[in-house]
Design a protein around this motif. Structure first.
Motif, PDB file in Angstrom:
ATOM      1  N   ASN A 413      -3.376 -11.962   2.144  1.00 55.30           N
ATOM      2  CA  ASN A 413      -3.805 -11.155   1.014  1.00 55.30           C
ATOM      3  C   ASN A 413      -2.639 -10.320   0.482  1.00 55.30           C
ATOM      4  OD1 ASN A 413      -4.952  -8.471  -0.109  1.00 55.30           O
ATOM      5  ND2 ASN A 413      -6.695  -9.863  -0.154  1.00 55.30           N
ATOM      6  N   ARG A 414      -2.312 -10.486  -0.799  1.00 57.22           N
ATOM      7  CA  ARG A 414      -1.132  -9.825  -1.376  1.00 57.22           C
ATOM      8  C   ARG A 414      -1.263  -8.304  -1.378  1.00 57.22           C
ATOM      9  NH1 ARG A 414      -0.387 -11.426  -7.054  1.00 57.22           N
ATOM     10  NH2 ARG A 414      -2.624 -11.750  -7.009  1.00 57.22           N
ATOM     11  N   LYS A 415      -2.445  -7.807  -1.682  1.00 62.41           N
ATOM     12  CA  LYS A 415      -2.652  -6.356  -1.715  1.00 62.41           C
ATOM     13  C   LYS A 415      -2.478  -5.756  -0.328  1.00 62.41           C
ATOM     14  CE  LYS A 415      -6.063  -2.825  -3.000  1.00 62.41           C
ATOM     15  NZ  LYS A 415      -7.323  -2.567  -3.721  1.00 62.41           N
ATOM     16  N   GLU A 416      -3.096  -6.378   0.671  1.00 64.44           N
ATOM     17  CA  GLU A 416      -2.998  -5.871   2.037  1.00 64.44           C
ATOM     18  C   GLU A 416      -1.554  -5.956   2.541  1.00 64.44           C
ATOM     19  OE1 GLU A 416      -5.876  -8.213   4.051  1.00 64.44           O
ATOM     20  OE2 GLU A 416      -7.565  -7.043   3.334  1.00 64.44           O
ATOM     21  N   ARG A 417      -0.853  -7.004   2.145  1.00 64.38           N
ATOM     22  CA  ARG A 417       0.551  -7.147   2.561  1.00 64.38           C
ATOM     23  C   ARG A 417       1.413  -6.039   1.948  1.00 64.38           C
ATOM     24  NH1 ARG A 417       5.326 -10.351   0.736  1.00 64.38           N
ATOM     25  NH2 ARG A 417       6.644 -10.508   2.592  1.00 64.38           N
ATOM     26  N   LEU A 418       1.216  -5.773   0.648  1.00 61.98           N
ATOM     27  CA  LEU A 418       2.007  -4.744  -0.025  1.00 61.98           C
ATOM     28  C   LEU A 418       1.736  -3.360   0.571  1.00 61.98           C
ATOM     29  CD1 LEU A 418       3.949  -3.869  -2.226  1.00 61.98           C
ATOM     30  CD2 LEU A 418       2.026  -3.772  -3.828  1.00 61.98           C
ATOM     31  N   ILE A 419       0.464  -3.043   0.826  1.00 63.35           N
ATOM     32  CA  ILE A 419       0.124  -1.734   1.399  1.00 63.35           C
ATOM     33  C   ILE A 419       0.727  -1.613   2.803  1.00 63.35           C
ATOM     34  CG2 ILE A 419      -1.761  -0.258   2.212  1.00 63.35           C
ATOM     35  CD1 ILE A 419      -3.475  -1.354  -0.065  1.00 63.35           C
ATOM     36  N   THR A 420       0.654  -2.690   3.583  1.00 59.60           N
ATOM     37  CA  THR A 420       1.229  -2.673   4.930  1.00 59.60           C
ATOM     38  C   THR A 420       2.731  -2.408   4.872  1.00 59.60           C
ATOM     39  OG1 THR A 420      -0.446  -4.280   5.650  1.00 59.60           O
ATOM     40  CG2 THR A 420       1.431  -3.946   7.103  1.00 59.60           C
ATOM     41  N   ILE A 421       3.423  -3.051   3.917  1.00 63.36           N
ATOM     42  CA  ILE A 421       4.863  -2.832   3.748  1.00 63.36           C
ATOM     43  C   ILE A 421       5.150  -1.364   3.420  1.00 63.36           C
ATOM     44  CG2 ILE A 421       6.802  -3.290   2.171  1.00 63.36           C
ATOM     45  CD1 ILE A 421       5.832  -6.201   2.044  1.00 63.36           C
ATOM     46  N   LEU A 422       4.330  -0.781   2.550  1.00 59.51           N
ATOM     47  CA  LEU A 422       4.585   0.583   2.089  1.00 59.51           C
ATOM     48  C   LEU A 422       4.335   1.640   3.156  1.00 59.51           C
ATOM     49  CD1 LEU A 422       3.123   0.402  -1.545  1.00 59.51           C
ATOM     50  CD2 LEU A 422       5.527   0.499  -0.881  1.00 59.51           C
ATOM     51  N   THR A 672      15.783  -0.145   5.873  1.00 61.64           N
ATOM     52  CA  THR A 672      14.363  -0.362   5.566  1.00 61.64           C
ATOM     53  C   THR A 672      14.161  -0.489   4.063  1.00 61.64           C
ATOM     54  OG1 THR A 672      13.702   0.866   7.540  1.00 61.64           O
ATOM     55  CG2 THR A 672      12.044   0.560   5.841  1.00 61.64           C
ATOM     56  N   LEU A 673      14.802   0.373   3.289  1.00 65.00           N
ATOM     57  CA  LEU A 673      14.679   0.285   1.833  1.00 65.00           C
ATOM     58  C   LEU A 673      15.189  -1.064   1.325  1.00 65.00           C
ATOM     59  CD1 LEU A 673      15.803   3.866   0.770  1.00 65.00           C
ATOM     60  CD2 LEU A 673      13.501   2.926   0.651  1.00 65.00           C
ATOM     61  N   TRP A 683      12.844  -3.182  -7.142  1.00 63.52           N
ATOM     62  CA  TRP A 683      13.318  -1.866  -6.692  1.00 63.52           C
ATOM     63  C   TRP A 683      12.239  -0.804  -6.850  1.00 63.52           C
ATOM     64  CZ3 TRP A 683      16.973  -0.887  -3.522  1.00 63.52           C
ATOM     65  CH2 TRP A 683      18.110  -1.693  -3.457  1.00 63.52           C
ATOM     66  N   LYS A 684      11.161  -1.138  -7.573  1.00 65.05           N
ATOM     67  CA  LYS A 684      10.105  -0.143  -7.810  1.00 65.05           C
ATOM     68  C   LYS A 684       9.439   0.281  -6.504  1.00 65.05           C
ATOM     69  CE  LYS A 684       8.873  -1.642 -12.496  1.00 65.05           C
ATOM     70  NZ  LYS A 684       7.803  -2.240 -13.346  1.00 65.05           N
ATOM     71  N   MET A 685       9.156  -0.695  -5.647  1.00 66.33           N
ATOM     72  CA  MET A 685       8.447  -0.385  -4.407  1.00 66.33           C
ATOM     73  C   MET A 685       9.276   0.483  -3.458  1.00 66.33           C
ATOM     74  SD  MET A 685       5.390  -1.365  -4.620  1.00 66.33           S
ATOM     75  CE  MET A 685       5.385  -1.117  -6.392  1.00 66.33           C
ATOM     76  N   PRO A 686      10.564   0.127  -3.168  1.00 66.13           N
ATOM     77  CA  PRO A 686      11.341   1.017  -2.307  1.00 66.13           C
ATOM     78  C   PRO A 686      11.568   2.390  -2.924  1.00 66.13           C
ATOM     79  CG  PRO A 686      12.682  -0.828  -3.091  1.00 66.13           C
ATOM     80  CD  PRO A 686      11.273  -1.132  -3.443  1.00 66.13           C
ATOM     81  N   ALA A 687      11.701   2.462  -4.264  1.00 65.25           N
ATOM     82  CA  ALA A 687      11.875   3.764  -4.926  1.00 65.25           C
ATOM     83  C   ALA A 687      10.621   4.619  -4.746  1.00 65.25           C
ATOM     84  CB  ALA A 687      12.185   3.567  -6.402  1.00 65.25           C
TER      85      ALA A 687
END
Length: 709
Positions: A413-422, A672-673, A683-687
């Motif tokens: 799941n893309r949403k769950e993956r992105l939240i987990t990364i963040l 990590t960034l 770059w939006k997500m690491p920022a």
């Protein structure tokens, strides 16, 4: 001598594939990325016979040939795409004999690709303990491919496996002669037309191209348009075709099992694994045991590591004192003692804790309990927009956020993956451990609660739990912010319990220590030397003013005690007027409300390269500003003696808790960034991650300092 052949190593997760890869390739391994994706590519060279060498490609584990994640798609592309640079000459399938029925689904799909295949049966001993007897010859006849019983852990069956590889390479065996099921009959016209448009290795491969045509990057626009026309003309329903295929495969697998597998004791007692699971996965006791395990994990870090840490710390203190006594007062002796030796001490003292932490985590993974932690926490994860698969990256984050974020690739799941990364960097990684250790030793008394609970260990466990629950809280918020709608499922195999491989545990501990010393150590040493220079030198006019102020007074003073006091004041003022002191004082107004002085400010800046640099920075700063008589003092003793200009101690309970909280939440890690940018391709997500974690760290530290001061 024959040219090297390419062998793709495939199989279900937890089937023993990685163990076999290690046995076949030994030290001839390398890890890179598959082209165009951030999925690990493990390759290695194996000596099959005197005249034959093989390039082994360890493909990501998958349960079927229908990909659902980035990892599984890599396996799919290597096997289906005839122009893939890793296209195999043969396929080595690893199947778990104790779960043969489930493993045969994937095996049967690979067989129908019509490439040379060998099946390696692992865990035969476990199958036997379950009362399952497998007729290897009968299984070979039913499947139409070579089957070899192997045990990579004990190096059994490897010669027979290599002999079969050699026979295929010599073309004594070819691709499977018959289909496992009648694939062409699932969609005859579609298969025929697709094979005209695409050079598929078999009817089944052509069927896969038809099912996944829109998602296959190796198809040209012309091929996709042609396939699209064929599918529309034949009213092709891919869901119906897939369902029919799976039903036919399981019907055929049932016949294979009946012909080649005998259950000698179908009414055997409940397996030991199931009995243990009844306790460890209990709706109440399971969570209680999990908390106990985590508590013991962090208590052990203090119990077991305290003695070697004390010895290492005292040893480096003694070396510094000894060098200070025998070397002349010169810039090079100052660099050696206060730059290099102090930096090395800041690295070495934490090696015992890092080894113990990784050793205990490896035991949990090897024993099969780590997978149970995912199962137990799935319900909790779902409440905050994640699922049980998110737990493994979060737990891995206790070691390091970089591989933990890479481990999110198996979350479909893309949403769950992105939240987990963040949220994964909120987990307290091993780089934070040195900081926690120093600060806990400084501001938390070493005493027992209830006669057996170590207070310092409890605080350490609290910091790790705080990171975990903060990650859940932020995930719950991101659940409403990230607007990706996609259904989520949690399917995971629970491996059988096994005794940990102590050799593997020992190897992991040594390897992690090496990585810490070489990778983190290099950064710490470079920054220690740079800091020594910045802390030892400053603008000429400033340094000359300090020199002019103190030198005449010290020369005229005859009282040794007073001279020593003046010398300390001189060294302290020199440090304050150095380049490092000027930088630190410039940011002090921003961090002073958190209870931090300018030296901590410098450490906050330098530790952005790597959090563990904090300790090396403090070791250098406190060493540079000291007199030769203090060279044998430990870092903790120097920090404990640090004061503000009004003689208030810098490190109090309030400032210590504030500093630990800041490092628990702040994104102090360039690596990590960088990996977040690579995984999200933006770059939006690491920022965003850097911004929210910095604000969270600052506000949390401010609140805790104001409460406790």
């Amino acid at each position: 001598m024959q040219a090297p052949i390419n062998i793709a190593l495939v199989g279900n997760p937890n089937s023993g594939k990685s163990s076999l890869f290690n046995v076949l390739t030994g030290l001839n391994q390398k890890v890179s990325n598959f082209p165009g994706v951030t999925v690990d590519k493990k390759t290695g060279s194996a000596k099959i016979s005197a005249d034959l060498t093989a390039n082994i490609i360890d493909l990501p584990g998958t349960y079927s040939l229908y990909p659902k994640s980035a990892d599984e798609f890599v396996t799919y592309d290597v096997l289906i795409n005839p122009s893939n640079e890793d296209k195999p000459d043969m396929i080595l399938i690893i199947a778990d004999a104790s779960n043969l029925k489930r493993n045969l689904l994937f095996c049967s799909q690979i067989i129908d690709l019509k490439l040379p295949v060998i099946i390696g049966l692992t865990m035969m001993d476990l199958a036997k303990s379950k009362g399952v007897e497998i007729d290897i010859n009968g299984l070979e006849r039913e499947l139409g491919v070579p089957v070899v019983s192997i045990n990579p852990r004990k190096n059994k069956g490897i010669p027979a496996l290599k002999k079969n590889i050699e026979l295929i390479a010599e073309q004594k065996f070819g691709a499977p002669a018959r289909d496992f099921i009648e694939n062409e009959q699932l969609a005859p016209e579609v298969v025929k037309e697709v094979k005209k448009l695409f050079p598929a290795s078999s009817e089944y491969a052509a069927l896969h191209v038809a099912v996944n045509a829109e998602e296959l990057p190796f198809l040209s626009a012309t091929q996709k348009n042609g396939i699209r026309t064929v599918l529309q003309a034949n009213n092709f329903n891919k869901t119906k075709v897939q369902a029919e295929e799976i039903m036919q495969r399981y019907a055929r697998i049932k016949q294979v099992m009946k012909a080649a597998v005998v259950e000698t004791d179908p009414l055997q007692k409940q397996l030991q694994t199931e009995r243990i699971d009844n306790i460890l996965l209990h709706r109440f006791w399971g969570y209680a045991i999990l908390l106990v395990v985590m508590f013991l994990l962090f208590q052990s870090i203090f119990w077991l590591a305290s003695y070697p840490m004390d010895l290492i710390e005292a040893g480096f203190g003694a070396v510094g004192g000894w060098l200070g006594g025998i070397m002349p007062e010169a810039w090079y002796s100052d660099l050696l003692i206060n730059g290099i030796v102090a930096g090395l001490g800041g690295i070495a003292v934490f090696v015992p804790q890092i080894m113990i932490l990784f050793g205990l985590i490896t035991i949990l993974e090897d024993s099969g309990y780590m997978a149970r932690i995912s199962f137990l926490t799935d319900r909790l994860m779902r409440q905050v927009g994640l699922n049980g698969k998110s737990v493994m990256p979060l737990i891995s984050g206790v070691a390091c956020a970089v591989p933990a974020i890479m481990a999110t690739r198996n979350i479909e799941n893309r949403k769950e993956r992105l939240i987990t990364i963040l949220v994964t960097p909120l987990m307290s990684c091993s780089a934070r451990l040195p900081i926690y250790t120093v600060m806990i030793a400084l501001v938390i008394p070493s005493k027992s609660i209830l006669g057996f609970l170590n207070l310092q260990g409890l605080v350490m466990m609290g910091l790790y739990l705080l990171g975990f629950f903060m990650a859940l809280a932020i995930a719950a918020v991101l659940k409403w912010i990230v607007r990706i709608k996609e259904k989520s499922y949690f399917i995971m195999e629970l491996p059988d319990y096994r005794a940990p491989r102590w050799k593997n545990v020992g190897t992991t501990m040594v390897e992690k220590a090496k990585i810490f010393i070489t990778d983190a150590g290099k950064v710490i040493m470079v920054i220690s030397v740079i800091l020594w220079f910045l802390a030892s030198y400053g603008p000429n006019e400033r340094m000359q003013a300090v020199h002019a102020k103190y030198e005449p007074i010290i020369e005229q003073t005859t009282d040794e005690t007073q001279k020593e006091t003046l010398d300390r004041e001189y060294q302290s003022e020199k440090l304050a007027n150095s380049y490092a002191g000027i930088l630190g004082h410039s940011i002090e107004p921003v961090i002073k409300p958190l209870g931090f002085d300018w030296k901590i400010g410098i450490a906050l800046i330098t530790s952005f390269a790597a959090r563990e640099v904090f300790v090396g920075t403090m070791a250098t700063l406190y060493s540079v500003g000291e007199t030769p008589e203090d060279n044998d003092a430990t870092l903790r003793e120097k920090m404990a003696a640090a004061t503000w200009p009004d003689d208030r101690p810098v490190y109090t309970l309030a400032s210590g808790l504030s500093l630990m909280l800041f490092y628990a939440f702040a994104m102090q890690c360039m690596s990590t960034l960088a990996i977040v940018k690579r995984e999200t391709k933006s770059w939006k997500m690491p920022a965003f991650q850097f911004a929210y974690m910095t604000v969270l760290a600052y506000i949390s530290s401010l609140i805790i300092f104001q409460i406790f001061k």
